[in-house]
Design a protein around this motif. Structure first.
Motif, PDB file in Angstrom:
ATOM      1  N   THR A  53      19.441 -16.752  43.537  1.00 60.54           N
ATOM      2  CA  THR A  53      18.484 -15.549  44.027  1.00 60.54           C
ATOM      3  C   THR A  53      17.212 -16.283  44.507  1.00 60.54           C
ATOM      4  O   THR A  53      16.667 -16.178  45.568  1.00 60.54           O
ATOM      5  CB  THR A  53      18.078 -14.717  42.981  1.00 60.54           C
ATOM      6  OG1 THR A  53      19.408 -14.276  42.516  1.00 60.54           O
ATOM      7  CG2 THR A  53      17.122 -13.578  43.506  1.00 60.54           C
ATOM      8  N   LEU A  54      16.578 -17.449  43.713  1.00 65.12           N
ATOM      9  CA  LEU A  54      15.368 -18.159  44.280  1.00 65.12           C
ATOM     10  C   LEU A  54      15.907 -18.919  45.545  1.00 65.12           C
ATOM     11  O   LEU A  54      14.957 -18.860  46.773  1.00 65.12           O
ATOM     12  CB  LEU A  54      15.068 -19.231  43.073  1.00 65.12           C
ATOM     13  CG  LEU A  54      14.080 -20.020  43.271  1.00 65.12           C
ATOM     14  CD1 LEU A  54      12.940 -18.999  43.314  1.00 65.12           C
ATOM     15  CD2 LEU A  54      13.539 -20.899  42.268  1.00 65.12           C
ATOM     16  N   VAL A  55      16.967 -19.609  45.496  1.00 67.82           N
ATOM     17  CA  VAL A  55      17.239 -20.196  46.963  1.00 67.82           C
ATOM     18  C   VAL A  55      17.148 -19.379  48.096  1.00 67.82           C
ATOM     19  O   VAL A  55      16.982 -19.702  49.214  1.00 67.82           O
ATOM     20  CB  VAL A  55      18.599 -21.080  46.879  1.00 67.82           C
ATOM     21  CG1 VAL A  55      19.069 -21.494  48.199  1.00 67.82           C
ATOM     22  CG2 VAL A  55      18.377 -22.054  45.882  1.00 67.82           C
ATOM     23  N   HIS A  56      17.955 -18.119  47.853  1.00 65.52           N
ATOM     24  CA  HIS A  56      17.944 -17.033  48.938  1.00 65.52           C
ATOM     25  C   HIS A  56      16.559 -16.553  49.290  1.00 65.52           C
ATOM     26  O   HIS A  56      16.306 -16.262  50.709  1.00 65.52           O
ATOM     27  CB  HIS A  56      19.016 -15.954  48.360  1.00 65.52           C
ATOM     28  CG  HIS A  56      19.160 -14.923  49.442  1.00 65.52           C
ATOM     29  ND1 HIS A  56      19.887 -14.915  50.540  1.00 65.52           N
ATOM     30  CD2 HIS A  56      18.601 -13.715  49.437  1.00 65.52           C
ATOM     31  CE1 HIS A  56      19.702 -13.867  51.135  1.00 65.52           C
ATOM     32  NE2 HIS A  56      19.076 -13.043  50.812  1.00 65.52           N
ATOM     33  N   THR A  57      15.963 -16.416  48.443  1.00 71.15           N
ATOM     34  CA  THR A  57      14.615 -15.945  48.611  1.00 71.15           C
ATOM     35  C   THR A  57      13.584 -16.863  49.273  1.00 71.15           C
ATOM     36  O   THR A  57      12.806 -16.562  50.292  1.00 71.15           O
ATOM     37  CB  THR A  57      13.823 -15.339  47.163  1.00 71.15           C
ATOM     38  OG1 THR A  57      14.527 -14.501  46.598  1.00 71.15           O
ATOM     39  CG2 THR A  57      12.461 -14.866  47.609  1.00 71.15           C
ATOM     40  N   LEU A  58      13.859 -17.979  48.962  1.00 69.73           N
ATOM     41  CA  LEU A  58      12.927 -19.032  49.762  1.00 69.73           C
ATOM     42  C   LEU A  58      13.437 -19.746  50.725  1.00 69.73           C
ATOM     43  O   LEU A  58      12.841 -20.726  51.147  1.00 69.73           O
ATOM     44  CB  LEU A  58      12.433 -20.438  48.576  1.00 69.73           C
ATOM     45  CG  LEU A  58      11.685 -19.799  47.299  1.00 69.73           C
ATOM     46  CD1 LEU A  58      11.465 -20.848  46.394  1.00 69.73           C
ATOM     47  CD2 LEU A  58      10.563 -19.078  47.589  1.00 69.73           C
ATOM     48  N   ARG A  59      14.391 -19.296  51.292  1.00 74.91           N
ATOM     49  CA  ARG A  59      15.058 -19.812  52.604  1.00 74.91           C
ATOM     50  C   ARG A  59      14.253 -19.952  53.556  1.00 74.91           C
ATOM     51  O   ARG A  59      14.108 -20.622  54.606  1.00 74.91           O
ATOM     52  CB  ARG A  59      16.478 -19.315  52.944  1.00 74.91           C
ATOM     53  CG  ARG A  59      17.480 -19.564  53.888  1.00 74.91           C
ATOM     54  CD  ARG A  59      18.644 -18.938  54.153  1.00 74.91           C
ATOM     55  NE  ARG A  59      19.504 -19.549  52.908  1.00 74.91           N
ATOM     56  CZ  ARG A  59      20.353 -18.728  52.370  1.00 74.91           C
ATOM     57  NH1 ARG A  59      20.704 -17.569  52.821  1.00 74.91           N
ATOM     58  NH2 ARG A  59      21.148 -19.038  51.386  1.00 74.91           N
TER      59      ARG A  59
END
Length: 175
Positions: free
Chosen positions: A36-42
């Motif tokens: 979720t963090l990787v997807h949000t900060l993409r």
């Protein structure tokens, strides 16, 4: 049906166990949080973020870090004072600090703080002979202390000066 459920329960305890299930659930939650963090900060440009961070004066970063440390230190005292208020003086400060810190940190990050914080406190304090009523009292007194502190801090920051102007916190204003 009863025999089937009893057999399944025995098989679960012998082959898997609650400890392994807890570890698997924890790893699943961590993997979900990372994805979720990787997807949000993409879409975030790290160069812009690092440039903005280098423009902040070191004194302000140090002051912010000091405020964070002080805030987490006060979290440890909420449970300690609540324990003393309800007469449970046999629980040491280190256990109260652990309980207060983990219940606030995990409870506010997961959500539903009333339930998660209470469950964490009950798990920790039950080893010291506290029951659910004692933990409910601790939760209430900790919450009351927290909100009284917020009320005092908010009132102090909005208090007018003798000239009738709003003074506020001067350390938080932009330069």
């Amino acid at each position: 049906m009863y025999r089937l459920l009893t057999t399944l329960q025995r098989g679960f305890k012998e082959r898997i166990g609650w400890k392994r299930l807890g570890i698997a659930a924890s790893l699943l939650i961590i993997a979900f949080a990372i994805s979720t963090l990787v997807h949000t900060l993409r879409g975030v440009d790290t160069g812009v973020v690092l440039t903005a961070l280098t423009e902040i004066p070191h004194g302000r970063i140090g002051l912010a870090a000091l405020c964070v440390v002080c805030a987490f230190c006060t979290l440890t005292f909420y449970d300690f004072f609540a324990l003393r208020t309800i007469g449970k003086k046999h629980v040491p400060y280190r256990i109260a600090a652990l309980s207060g810190f983990t219940s606030y940190s995990i409870g506010h990050n997961i959500g539903a703080t009333v339930f998660t914080g209470g469950a964490i406190r009950f798990r920790i304090y039950s080893d010291y002979g506290l029951n659910a009523i004692d933990v409910a009292k601790i939760c209430f007194l900790s919450g009351l202390t927290f909100w009284l502190g917020n009320l005092f801090g908010g009132s102090a920051s909005a208090w007018p000066t003798t000239h009738g102007r709003h003074r506020g916190w001067t350390c938080c204003r932009p330069p």
